[in-house]
Scaffold this motif. Structure first.
Motif, PDB file in Angstrom:
ATOM      1  N   ASN A  50      16.011 -26.337 -15.634  1.00 43.64           N
ATOM      2  CA  ASN A  50      16.857 -25.166 -15.763  1.00 43.64           C
ATOM      3  C   ASN A  50      16.090 -23.937 -15.287  1.00 43.64           C
ATOM      4  N   PRO A  51      16.652 -23.183 -14.326  1.00 46.39           N
ATOM      5  CA  PRO A  51      15.929 -22.007 -13.814  1.00 46.39           C
ATOM      6  C   PRO A  51      15.528 -21.012 -14.895  1.00 46.39           C
ATOM      7  N   LYS A  52      16.329 -20.891 -15.945  1.00 49.35           N
ATOM      8  CA  LYS A  52      15.969 -19.968 -17.026  1.00 49.35           C
ATOM      9  C   LYS A  52      14.688 -20.417 -17.724  1.00 49.35           C
ATOM     10  N   GLN A  53      14.490 -21.717 -17.838  1.00 45.85           N
ATOM     11  CA  GLN A  53      13.260 -22.226 -18.443  1.00 45.85           C
ATOM     12  C   GLN A  53      12.066 -22.011 -17.514  1.00 45.85           C
ATOM     13  N   PHE A  54      12.327 -22.156 -16.203  1.00 45.69           N
ATOM     14  CA  PHE A  54      11.239 -22.001 -15.241  1.00 45.69           C
ATOM     15  C   PHE A  54      10.685 -20.580 -15.247  1.00 45.69           C
ATOM     16  N   THR A  55      11.553 -19.595 -15.420  1.00 48.71           N
ATOM     17  CA  THR A  55      11.116 -18.193 -15.399  1.00 48.71           C
ATOM     18  C   THR A  55      10.960 -17.612 -16.805  1.00 48.71           C
ATOM     19  N   LYS A  56      10.840 -18.480 -17.789  1.00 51.28           N
ATOM     20  CA  LYS A  56      10.688 -18.031 -19.166  1.00 51.28           C
ATOM     21  C   LYS A  56       9.443 -17.160 -19.316  1.00 51.28           C
ATOM     22  N   ALA A  57       9.595 -16.064 -20.023  1.00 49.22           N
ATOM     23  CA  ALA A  57       8.477 -15.120 -20.191  1.00 49.22           C
ATOM     24  C   ALA A  57       8.590 -14.471 -21.569  1.00 49.22           C
ATOM     25  N   PRO A  58       7.469 -14.001 -22.120  1.00 49.22           N
ATOM     26  CA  PRO A  58       6.118 -13.959 -21.552  1.00 49.22           C
ATOM     27  C   PRO A  58       5.377 -15.276 -21.741  1.00 49.22           C
ATOM     28  N   THR A  59       4.336 -15.474 -20.931  1.00 51.39           N
ATOM     29  CA  THR A  59       3.505 -16.661 -21.044  1.00 51.39           C
ATOM     30  C   THR A  59       2.029 -16.268 -21.066  1.00 51.39           C
ATOM     31  N   GLN A  60       1.217 -17.178 -21.570  1.00 58.31           N
ATOM     32  CA  GLN A  60      -0.228 -16.984 -21.580  1.00 58.31           C
ATOM     33  C   GLN A  60      -0.823 -17.508 -20.272  1.00 58.31           C
ATOM     34  N   SER A  61      -2.057 -17.196 -20.003  1.00 56.03           N
ATOM     35  CA  SER A  61      -2.719 -17.674 -18.789  1.00 56.03           C
ATOM     36  C   SER A  61      -4.232 -17.652 -18.984  1.00 56.03           C
ATOM     37  N   PRO A  62      -4.736 -18.462 -19.910  1.00 57.40           N
ATOM     38  CA  PRO A  62      -6.188 -18.422 -20.182  1.00 57.40           C
ATOM     39  C   PRO A  62      -7.007 -18.922 -18.999  1.00 57.40           C
ATOM     40  N   THR A  63      -8.075 -18.217 -18.702  1.00 54.82           N
ATOM     41  CA  THR A  63      -8.950 -18.644 -17.604  1.00 54.82           C
ATOM     42  C   THR A  63      -9.850 -19.805 -18.021  1.00 54.82           C
ATOM     43  N   HIS A  64     -10.057 -19.960 -19.331  1.00 56.33           N
ATOM     44  CA  HIS A  64     -10.850 -21.075 -19.859  1.00 56.33           C
ATOM     45  C   HIS A  64     -10.071 -21.674 -21.035  1.00 56.33           C
ATOM     46  N   PRO A  65      -9.041 -22.471 -20.748  1.00 57.39           N
ATOM     47  CA  PRO A  65      -8.143 -22.963 -21.783  1.00 57.39           C
ATOM     48  C   PRO A  65      -8.815 -23.896 -22.785  1.00 57.39           C
ATOM     49  N   ASP A  66      -8.349 -23.833 -24.038  1.00 57.51           N
ATOM     50  CA  ASP A  66      -8.870 -24.752 -25.048  1.00 57.51           C
ATOM     51  C   ASP A  66      -8.078 -26.060 -25.016  1.00 57.51           C
ATOM     52  N   GLU A  67      -8.491 -27.005 -25.844  1.00 60.93           N
ATOM     53  CA  GLU A  67      -7.875 -28.336 -25.800  1.00 60.93           C
ATOM     54  C   GLU A  67      -6.411 -28.301 -26.186  1.00 60.93           C
ATOM     55  N   SER A  68      -6.056 -27.442 -27.129  1.00 59.42           N
ATOM     56  CA  SER A  68      -4.663 -27.338 -27.551  1.00 59.42           C
ATOM     57  C   SER A  68      -3.776 -26.862 -26.404  1.00 59.42           C
ATOM     58  N   TYR A  69      -4.250 -25.856 -25.671  1.00 62.54           N
ATOM     59  CA  TYR A  69      -3.462 -25.338 -24.549  1.00 62.54           C
ATOM     60  C   TYR A  69      -3.347 -26.391 -23.443  1.00 62.54           C
ATOM     61  N   LYS A  70      -4.419 -27.136 -23.207  1.00 65.54           N
ATOM     62  CA  LYS A  70      -4.369 -28.180 -22.188  1.00 65.54           C
ATOM     63  C   LYS A  70      -3.328 -29.242 -22.547  1.00 65.54           C
ATOM     64  N   ARG A  71      -3.278 -29.631 -23.800  1.00 65.90           N
ATOM     65  CA  ARG A  71      -2.282 -30.636 -24.217  1.00 65.90           C
ATOM     66  C   ARG A  71      -0.871 -30.111 -23.995  1.00 65.90           C
ATOM     67  N   GLU A  72      -0.675 -28.833 -24.283  1.00 65.42           N
ATOM     68  CA  GLU A  72       0.637 -28.216 -24.077  1.00 65.42           C
ATOM     69  C   GLU A  72       1.036 -28.260 -22.598  1.00 65.42           C
ATOM     70  N   ARG A  73       0.088 -27.938 -21.711  1.00 65.26           N
ATOM     71  CA  ARG A  73       0.401 -27.922 -20.292  1.00 65.26           C
ATOM     72  C   ARG A  73       0.569 -29.335 -19.724  1.00 65.26           C
TER      73      ARG A  73
END
Length: 533
Positions: free
Chosen positions: A159-182
């Motif tokens: 769904n295009p609305k999901q693709f452009t969903k905001a705001p989002t995070q963008s860690p330069t050194h992601p932790d394990e929790s964020y990696k699992r999410e992605r």
């Protein structure tokens, strides 16, 4: 590869077909594969049918001076009598006059802006620009939407609305929790692509090259004159490998590295390194104009200002829509094009002075563009995932990108997340074409490259130059704009005009001094510029 889709306005499980493995100088080889036969048949049909030009669809948002039509191509070239898809095409006729002088028409110039996933439908509109007028006098300017793009059998993965969903995070050194999410997001996206698009496996660079030959035939051109930017250089090079005898003239502007070993995983790693250098160029420029922006007198101080804004947006998104992810995406464009530098610096400066409005205007998602953005990303993902094998074990991605992020944090992990669906892709993978032709198989071709281009690092232009005998490389030294043909550099444009209008190339590699850096803008002057710059 994140390529010119940002503006302009980049070994598998399948065996190489005979079409790809054919000797240079032959489009089919001695034992044509089904795809080779299908391509010949589709081109013959297209030549007989031609293109019926008429008013463009309202959705194309083109002026009446541009005429539009469609070209039918097989979804699967191995089954040329099976399902057909229609590619939308746009055109303006050669002006045949420039500065009061009559000019002979030289045929059609077909343009592709890259991506994968970018549409060239707007291309005929460039003919009114001073840099294009001589070329527009001699050529019909032809743009098109490649398969999957726009109204050309469009792909969609979510769904295009999901693709452009905001705001989002963008860690330069992601932790394990964020990696699992992605990882979960990438798996979901890959499943969505497969479920929504039954013909997904047919969206490849090989088929883009075949489609280009069918378009050539439909235009009534015995030989193709083509200009490709970014990813457009890659499938242009694949076309030259597959159909060398069909080439009249080709311009490769900001070349993707075509080495099969680079397609596409390694090219994306190299791209992240190059963006770090271009990000440093931007910060040096801002520091040089500290009296205007007050963001710091050194690149390190400018980075501190940026990180301060990034930290604040992580806790309180600007306008409820601009978080660190949107900030990074907005400033990534400054890595592509230095004409973004003044407005981006002005927005950062204004935010730190308490005015978030310019940053919101430049970085917040535009709901009206959601469908186009999602479509472009779907095509990008499909083509790159289908074109080659990718690591399927996230531990490899984690190892490579964690190491790289230590020295190139700006773009590394965002680039990885963009491509991670390829680790979980269910469609069969192609084996990348070994781009190259024999000496004399091609007429002279022209390669244009900026030395500090981040989206398509300069080594790619040198590699393409090595692989296409008779090609000549023109370098804009010390510059980093992505896509330099018909831009602000008169030296580059002189070589482009001489090649397209007269067929002449420099005797050897040529160098052009860099174009001038942008002037700083602030206050009312910056606010008066379009905020997508």
């Amino acid at each position: 590869m994140r390529a010119a889709a940002a503006r302009y306005g980049t070994a598998g499980s399948l065996v190489l077909t005979a079409l790809v493995a054919a000797p240079a100088g032959s489009a089919s080889g001695t034992t044509p594969a089904p795809e080779a036969h299908g391509t010949v048949l589709a081109a013959q049909r297209a030549e007989a049918a031609g293109i019926r030009w008429g008013a463009c669809a309202e959705a194309d948002e083109l002026p009446p001076s541009v005429r539009c039509g469609t070209v039918s191509v097989p979804l699967d070239y191995a089954r040329p009598d099976g399902r057909q898809i229609r590619l939308t095409v746009s055109r303006t006729g050669a002006a045949r006059e420039v500065r009061g002088k009559k000019v002979a028409r030289q045929g059609a110039l077909v343009f592709n802006p890259g991506g994968p996933g970018a549409s060239g439908m707007y291309f005929p509109m460039v003919g009114v620009m001073p840099e294009w007028k001589r070329i527009a006098a001699a050529y019909d300017l032809v743009g098109y939407a490649p398969r999957g793009v726009g109204r050309s059998a469009p792909l969609s993965c979510q769904n295009p609305k999901q693709f452009t969903k905001a705001p989002t995070q963008s860690p330069t050194h992601p932790d394990e929790s964020y990696k699992r999410e992605r990882i979960a997001q990438a798996q979901s996206y890959a499943r969505g692509c497969a479920a929504r698009n039954p013909g997904l496996r047919h969206y490849t660079t090989l088929n883009n090259a075949r489609d280009l030959d069918v378009l050539r035939a439909a235009l009534g051109e015995k030989k193709l004159t083509f200009m490709g930017a970014s990813y457009g250089t890659y499938f242009g090079a694949v076309y030259a490998t597959m159909f060398p005898s069909h080439v009249r003239r080709m311009v490769f502007d900001s070349a993707v590295n075509p080495d099969p070993a680079q397609i596409w995983y390694d090219n994306n790693l190299d791209q992240s390194v190059a963006f770090e250098g271009r990000w440093a160029d931007f910060r040096r420029w801002v520091a040089k104009h500290d009296k205007t922006y007050h963001l710091g007198a050194t690149p390190e101080e400018v980075l501190h200002s940026y990180e301060k804004v990034r930290g604040e947006l992580a806790h309180k998104p600007a306008g409820g829509k601009v978080g660190p992810g949107q900030l990074q995406a907005a400033f990534l464009k400054a890595g592509y094009y230095d004409d973004y530098w003044p407005t981006r610096a002005s927005a950062l400066s204004a935010y730190l002075k308490g005015d978030p409005k310019p940053l919101i205007e430049q970085a917040a998602p535009e709901p009206r563009g959601a469908v186009e953005e999602e479509n472009g990303n779907a095509v990008y993902t499909a083509v790159e995932c289908n074109d080659a094998s990718w690591p399927t074990d996230f531990r490899i991605w984690d190892r490579d990108n964690s190491r790289l992020a230590r020295v190139a944090p700006f773009e590394t992990w965002d680039n990885a997340w963009m491509n991670l669906p390829c680790a979980y892709w269910s469609a069969p993978r192609q084996q990348p074409v070994d781009v190259g032709t024999a000496e004399g198989a091609l007429p002279p071709t022209l390669i244009l490259a900026a030395e500090r281009d981040a989206a398509t690092p300069y080594e790619g232009a040198k590699e393409l130059n090595r692989r296409l005998p008779g090609s000549v490389l023109v370098t804009e030294e010390g510059a980093g704009t992505h896509g330099i043909g018909a831009g602000p550099n008169k030296c580059v444009n002189g070589h482009l005009d001489a090649y397209l209008l007269e067929g002449t190339v420099p005797a050897r590699r040529a160098a052009c001094a860099p174009h001038r850096e942008p002037e700083p803008l602030t206050g009312e002057r910056a606010a008066a510029l379009p905020q997508d710059l």
